[in-house]
Write an enzyme that holds these catalytic residues in place. Structure first.
Site, PDB file in Angstrom:
ATOM      1  N   HIS A 176     -19.131  11.619  24.859  1.00  0.00           N
ATOM      2  CA  HIS A 176     -19.811  12.749  25.425  1.00  0.00           C
ATOM      3  C   HIS A 176     -21.273  12.217  26.389  1.00  0.00           C
ATOM      4  CE1 HIS A 176     -22.259  13.332  21.662  1.00  0.00           C
ATOM      5  NE2 HIS A 176     -23.302  13.680  22.545  1.00  0.00           N
ATOM      6  N   ASP A 190     -14.874  10.940  19.669  1.00  0.00           N
ATOM      7  CA  ASP A 190     -16.420  11.073  20.321  1.00  0.00           C
ATOM      8  C   ASP A 190     -17.081   9.667  20.612  1.00  0.00           C
ATOM      9  OD1 ASP A 190     -18.106  12.290  22.072  1.00  0.00           O
ATOM     10  OD2 ASP A 190     -19.481  12.710  20.317  1.00  0.00           O
ATOM     11  N   GLY A 249     -30.610  13.189  23.347  1.00  0.00           N
ATOM     12  CA  GLY A 249     -30.938  11.797  23.706  1.00  0.00           C
ATOM     13  C   GLY A 249     -30.615  10.743  22.366  1.00  0.00           C
ATOM     14  N   ASN A 250     -30.761  11.176  21.295  1.00  0.00           N
ATOM     15  CA  ASN A 250     -30.445  10.375  20.245  1.00  0.00           C
ATOM     16  C   ASN A 250     -28.731  10.000  20.115  1.00  0.00           C
ATOM     17  OD1 ASN A 250     -33.007  11.681  18.349  1.00  0.00           O
ATOM     18  ND2 ASN A 250     -32.530   9.366  18.200  1.00  0.00           N
ATOM     19  N   SER A 251     -27.930  10.802  20.973  1.00  0.00           N
ATOM     20  CA  SER A 251     -26.626  10.653  20.746  1.00  0.00           C
ATOM     21  C   SER A 251     -26.088   9.315  21.093  1.00  0.00           C
ATOM     22  CB  SER A 251     -25.904  11.570  21.711  1.00  0.00           C
ATOM     23  OG  SER A 251     -24.663  12.038  21.672  1.00  0.00           O
ATOM     24  N   LEU A 259       1.325  11.986  10.308  1.00  0.00           N
ATOM     25  CA  LEU A 259       2.121  12.465   9.114  1.00  0.00           C
ATOM     26  C   LEU A 259       2.983  13.631   9.825  1.00  0.00           C
ATOM     27  CD1 LEU A 259       2.801  11.577   6.065  1.00  0.00           C
ATOM     28  CD2 LEU A 259       1.084  13.499   5.440  1.00  0.00           C
ATOM     29  N   GLY A 260       2.366  14.394  10.397  1.00  0.00           N
ATOM     30  CA  GLY A 260       3.397  15.649  11.046  1.00  0.00           C
ATOM     31  C   GLY A 260       3.250  16.811  10.158  1.00  0.00           C
ATOM     32  N   VAL A 261       1.991  17.108   9.497  1.00  0.00           N
ATOM     33  CA  VAL A 261       2.132  18.367   8.794  1.00  0.00           C
ATOM     34  C   VAL A 261       0.782  19.170   8.995  1.00  0.00           C
ATOM     35  CG1 VAL A 261       3.221  17.363   6.855  1.00  0.00           C
ATOM     36  CG2 VAL A 261       0.779  17.009   6.978  1.00  0.00           C
ATOM     37  N   LEU A 262       0.722  20.527   9.039  1.00  0.00           N
ATOM     38  CA  LEU A 262      -0.413  21.276   9.089  1.00  0.00           C
ATOM     39  C   LEU A 262      -0.922  21.680   7.546  1.00  0.00           C
ATOM     40  CD1 LEU A 262       0.560  23.687  11.863  1.00  0.00           C
ATOM     41  CD2 LEU A 262      -0.838  21.739  12.028  1.00  0.00           C
ATOM     42  N   ILE A 263      -2.131  21.322   7.304  1.00  0.00           N
ATOM     43  CA  ILE A 263      -2.583  21.547   5.923  1.00  0.00           C
ATOM     44  C   ILE A 263      -3.693  22.581   5.984  1.00  0.00           C
ATOM     45  CG2 ILE A 263      -1.876  19.095   4.947  1.00  0.00           C
ATOM     46  CD1 ILE A 263      -4.938  18.344   5.394  1.00  0.00           C
TER      47      ILE A 263
END
Length: 474
Positions: free
Chosen positions: A114, A144, A216-218, A273-277
């Site tokens: 960002h 990020d 600014g630390n980003s 993996l293909g899962v919703l947890i």
């Protein structure tokens, strides 16, 4: 009189020694700062305005609206009217500022995505006042992170890269950056927690600190007392827009993995993996037969995913991944993401009260927005009212197709009772009750009739395209 004076001295001496020992135990950061400041850089960017472009970095609201939000995780980048942002007009180029650090003597620099997102010009300033143009090698929005390259320079100062795996909660850490445009500001604190999962990113186990971090630390480095970089300062939790004691850094182990992939390939690949947890709370643990809340509850298995091919099912609880315990559901995504694509991982899961092992070949995480896949559809039969405080009816074909479910019943009405207490809502689709699949109203009636009294049972519902487990107590 002399005796009284000696007695008073004896009382004061231990206190004085204790204060001296306490003061002596505090770290001295001066040498660390002197040794590493030369490899920390200030990054300034210029973005030319584009027709129809929102000036708030692609966010769906402007900076004033952003400030009005009550609680949020935010990147701490310069706003348009800040001392490190551009002018108030929409036609002038936008200038912003952040931090970074050099990891190789030939000019590779790590920072946050960002900080440089959308920039037309990137300038890196060293602490010897040199200002050098840098090109963008690659970015990884999921973590990020961004990699820059200072061209035509050699023998640049570099940081010493450490290991975030060795970090312990409570140890001292230090940040160097440019908050509000004040170059080479040093702040220190302790590690508050490790392995934090944030809503913005599930594949990064963030380091939480109480180091003062501000806009600014980003992108700046987080050091341990050995002068090694252990993280990249990335986000803060704030209600005011400034530091409130809760800061987050990307672990350097994860950051260096991303750096190597961006440097060598220009893109980042992660395991999938293909899962919703979802999290396993106390009531869910009881309904699934666990002695205590732990693991990651599989709410949905995506069609054609590695999990489906390995035989993983909705309702399974992942307790271990390749020998590592899963305490919180947020522990699982970073483990999967770090696994090389094509490698086989062993899952220890709880299914119907029994613990079993499954081997799964890890796939490649799809691009954002392509993770989900639809499932096949099937048929149904007449409405049912039950003593649970809800009325269900056959699932219409158009709802089944739009949600991508193979079966279930549609909740048409909710009254006071166990269903409402559990959080079930009208238009929810119930696909599983007490770990039994529900494909029709008749399935639902039979399952309700066999429910145990005064015992928590799990209910799997699909709501607005997402599966979730709720707990109901008949």
């Amino acid at each position: 009189m002399v005796a009284a004076g000696l007695y008073l001295l004896c009382l004061l001496l231990p206190l004085s020694l204790a204060q001296s020992a306490s003061a002596g135990s505090l770290p001295d950061f001066t040498e660390l700062v002197e040794d590493n400041s030369s490899a920390v850089v200030n990054i300034s960017t210029t973005t030319e305005p584009k027709a129809g472009q929102n000036r708030s970095r692609g966010l769906p609201f402007d900076e004033r609206q952003l400030e009005q939000l009550p609680d949020f995780f935010r990147d701490f980048f310069g706003g348009p009217q800040s001392p490190f942002g551009g002018g108030p007009g929409g036609s002038a180029p936008r200038q912003s500022m952040g931090s970074g650090f050099i990891v190789s003597s030939d000019g590779y620099v790590l920072t946050n995505n960002h900080v440089v997102e959308g920039a037309d010009e990137i300038i890196v300033r060293l602490n010897d006042r040199r200002e050098l143009p840098a090109k963008l090698v690659g970015t990884d929005p999921r973590s990020d992170m961004a990699v820059l390259k200072i061209e035509n320079e050699k023998d640049l100062p570099v940081v010493q890269v450490g290991s975030s795996k060795e970090l312990k909660v409570g140890e001292w850490v230090l940040a160097i950056g440019s908050p509000f445009g004040f170059d080479y500001t040093v702040t220190a604190g302790i590690v508050s927690a490790i392995g934090r999962s944030l809503p913005s990113e599930n594949y990064v186990p963030f380091i939480q600190t109480d180091v003062a971090i501000n806009p600014g630390n980003s992108g700046g480095p987080l050091f341990n007392l050995d002068g090694e970089v252990v993280g990249i300062n990335s986000q803060i939790y704030t209600r005011s827009g400034g530091f409130m004691g809760v800061s987050f850094a990307i672990p350097i182990d994860d950051a260096m993995n991303v750096f190597r992939q961006l440097r060598d390939k220009g893109t980042v690949s992660r395991g999938w993996l293909g899962v919703l947890i979802q999290e396993v709370n106390r009531d869910l643990a009881e309904s699934f037969g666990l002695k205590r809340p732990r693991g990651a509850l599989v709410a949905e298995v995506m069609s054609g995913s590695p999990a489906e091919e390995a035989g993983l099912k909705a309702g399974d609880i992942v307790l271990e991944y390749d020998g590592e315990d899963i305490i919180l559901s947020s522990d699982l995504p970073p483990m999967v993401g770090r696994t090389p694509i094509g490698e086989t991982a062993t899952l220890e899961i709880m299914r119907e009260g029994k613990q079993i092992s499954l081997d799964v070949e890890i796939g490649k995480l799809p691009e954002e927005g392509q993770e989900r896949a639809s499932a096949p559809a099937s048929g149904d039969s007449g409405p049912s009212s039950a003593p649970l405080g809800m009325t269900v009816e056959p699932l219409p074909d158009d709802v089944r197709d739009s949600l991508g479910v193979s079966g279930g019943v549609l909740v048409s009405d909710i009254a006071q009772g166990p269903a409402m207490d559990a959080g079930i809502r009208p238009r929810d689709v119930i696909t599983e009750l007490n770990r039994r699949p529900i494909n029709s109203v008749e399935d639902f009636r039979e399952t309700v009739a066999s429910l145990p009294e005064d015992s928590a049972v799990s209910v799997r519902v699909v709501r607005q395209g997402r599966a979730i487990y709720l707990v109901m107590k008949p």
